[in-house]
Design a protein around this motif. Structure first.
Motif, PDB file in Angstrom:
ATOM      1  N   UNK A 129      11.270  60.009 -15.321  1.00 59.16           N
ATOM      2  CA  UNK A 129      12.488  59.392 -14.781  1.00 59.16           C
ATOM      3  C   UNK A 129      13.072  60.223 -13.652  1.00 59.16           C
ATOM      4  N   UNK A 130      13.238  61.528 -13.872  1.00 56.31           N
ATOM      5  CA  UNK A 130      13.804  62.405 -12.842  1.00 56.31           C
ATOM      6  C   UNK A 130      12.673  62.893 -11.945  1.00 56.31           C
ATOM      7  N   UNK A 131      12.652  62.440 -10.703  1.00 51.67           N
ATOM      8  CA  UNK A 131      11.577  62.820  -9.789  1.00 51.67           C
ATOM      9  C   UNK A 131      11.854  64.203  -9.197  1.00 51.67           C
ATOM     10  N   UNK A 132      13.025  64.345  -8.547  1.00 54.43           N
ATOM     11  CA  UNK A 132      13.390  65.656  -7.994  1.00 54.43           C
ATOM     12  C   UNK A 132      14.867  65.658  -7.651  1.00 54.43           C
ATOM     13  N   UNK A 189      15.261  59.231  -8.592  1.00 51.87           N
ATOM     14  CA  UNK A 189      14.831  58.779  -9.911  1.00 51.87           C
ATOM     15  C   UNK A 189      13.777  57.685  -9.760  1.00 51.87           C
ATOM     16  N   UNK A 190      13.113  57.400 -10.870  1.00 51.08           N
ATOM     17  CA  UNK A 190      12.091  56.361 -10.910  1.00 51.08           C
ATOM     18  C   UNK A 190      12.733  55.021 -10.543  1.00 51.08           C
ATOM     19  N   UNK A 191      12.073  54.201  -9.717  1.00 49.77           N
ATOM     20  CA  UNK A 191      12.693  52.947  -9.263  1.00 49.77           C
ATOM     21  C   UNK A 191      13.035  51.960 -10.378  1.00 49.77           C
ATOM     22  N   UNK A 192      12.379  52.050 -11.527  1.00 50.08           N
ATOM     23  CA  UNK A 192      12.645  51.114 -12.612  1.00 50.08           C
ATOM     24  C   UNK A 192      13.561  51.685 -13.687  1.00 50.08           C
ATOM     25  N   UNK A 193      14.061  52.897 -13.502  1.00 52.66           N
ATOM     26  CA  UNK A 193      14.943  53.521 -14.489  1.00 52.66           C
ATOM     27  C   UNK A 193      16.348  52.928 -14.376  1.00 52.66           C
ATOM     28  N   UNK A 202      24.281  54.691  -9.124  1.00 57.97           N
ATOM     29  CA  UNK A 202      22.919  54.555  -8.630  1.00 57.97           C
ATOM     30  C   UNK A 202      22.932  53.788  -7.317  1.00 57.97           C
ATOM     31  N   UNK A 203      22.144  54.275  -6.350  1.00 57.85           N
ATOM     32  CA  UNK A 203      21.947  53.525  -5.104  1.00 57.85           C
ATOM     33  C   UNK A 203      20.448  53.336  -4.902  1.00 57.85           C
ATOM     34  N   UNK A 229       5.953  52.223   7.772  1.00 59.12           N
ATOM     35  CA  UNK A 229       7.114  51.978   6.926  1.00 59.12           C
ATOM     36  C   UNK A 229       7.740  53.286   6.497  1.00 59.12           C
ATOM     37  N   UNK A 230       9.063  53.305   6.477  1.00 57.47           N
ATOM     38  CA  UNK A 230       9.806  54.405   5.880  1.00 57.47           C
ATOM     39  C   UNK A 230       9.958  54.061   4.407  1.00 57.47           C
ATOM     40  N   UNK A 231       9.602  54.963   3.506  1.00 59.65           N
ATOM     41  CA  UNK A 231       9.615  54.611   2.085  1.00 59.65           C
ATOM     42  C   UNK A 231      11.031  54.385   1.561  1.00 59.65           C
ATOM     43  N   UNK A 232      11.133  53.562   0.556  1.00 63.11           N
ATOM     44  CA  UNK A 232      12.394  53.351  -0.127  1.00 63.11           C
ATOM     45  C   UNK A 232      12.522  54.324  -1.287  1.00 63.11           C
ATOM     46  N   UNK A 233      13.712  54.394  -1.880  1.00 62.49           N
ATOM     47  CA  UNK A 233      13.917  55.287  -3.014  1.00 62.49           C
ATOM     48  C   UNK A 233      15.102  54.808  -3.828  1.00 62.49           C
ATOM     49  N   UNK A 234      15.253  55.372  -5.003  1.00 63.18           N
ATOM     50  CA  UNK A 234      16.403  55.143  -5.856  1.00 63.18           C
ATOM     51  C   UNK A 234      17.019  56.510  -6.135  1.00 63.18           C
ATOM     52  N   UNK A 235      18.319  56.618  -5.943  1.00 63.06           N
ATOM     53  CA  UNK A 235      19.006  57.892  -6.072  1.00 63.06           C
ATOM     54  C   UNK A 235      20.158  57.741  -7.056  1.00 63.06           C
ATOM     55  N   UNK A 236      20.339  58.754  -7.917  1.00 63.78           N
ATOM     56  CA  UNK A 236      21.396  58.722  -8.921  1.00 63.78           C
ATOM     57  C   UNK A 236      22.360  59.882  -8.702  1.00 63.78           C
TER      58      UNK A 236
END
Length: 96
Positions: free
Chosen positions: A6-9, A30-34, A56-57, A73-80
């Motif tokens: 879940x916690x990437x970095x 964080x993991x995109x599906x968390x 979460x964004x 493409x610039x990658x997407x991410x999920x941030x908490x």
């Protein structure tokens, strides 16, 4: 999912450092599906702290353009943004 999935970095930036100092918030990719509940459990298990709130964004992938043409493409991410209880701290690079 395990908390290591879940916690990437942690996010180490000027904004994240300022939030850590002023509002007792730490920021993680964080993991995109968390979801928020999984993020709370992962942070509490990994760092042995009490979490008060999680915001979460999500950033969608975007096309990189040069001269009007798509070149990738610039990658997407999920941030908490995790707000910790008073008295709890997470130290990443203290004393460096």
């Amino acid at each position: 999912m395990d908390y290591t999935q879940i916690l990437i970095k942690p996010v180490i930036s000027e904004k994240a450092t300022a939030l850590k100092d002023t509002d007792n918030q730490v920021t993680f990719y964080v993991h995109p599906e968390a979801n928020k509940i999984e993020i709370v459990r992962a942070v509490e298990e990994a760092f042995k702290v009490k979490v008060e709130a999680v915001n979460v964004i999500r950033r969608q992938p975007q096309a990189r353009k040069r001269s009007g043409r798509n070149i990738g493409k610039a990658p997407g991410y999920k941030k908490a943004y995790v707000t910790l209880a008073k008295g709890d701290k997470i130290e990443f690079f203290e004393g460096v």
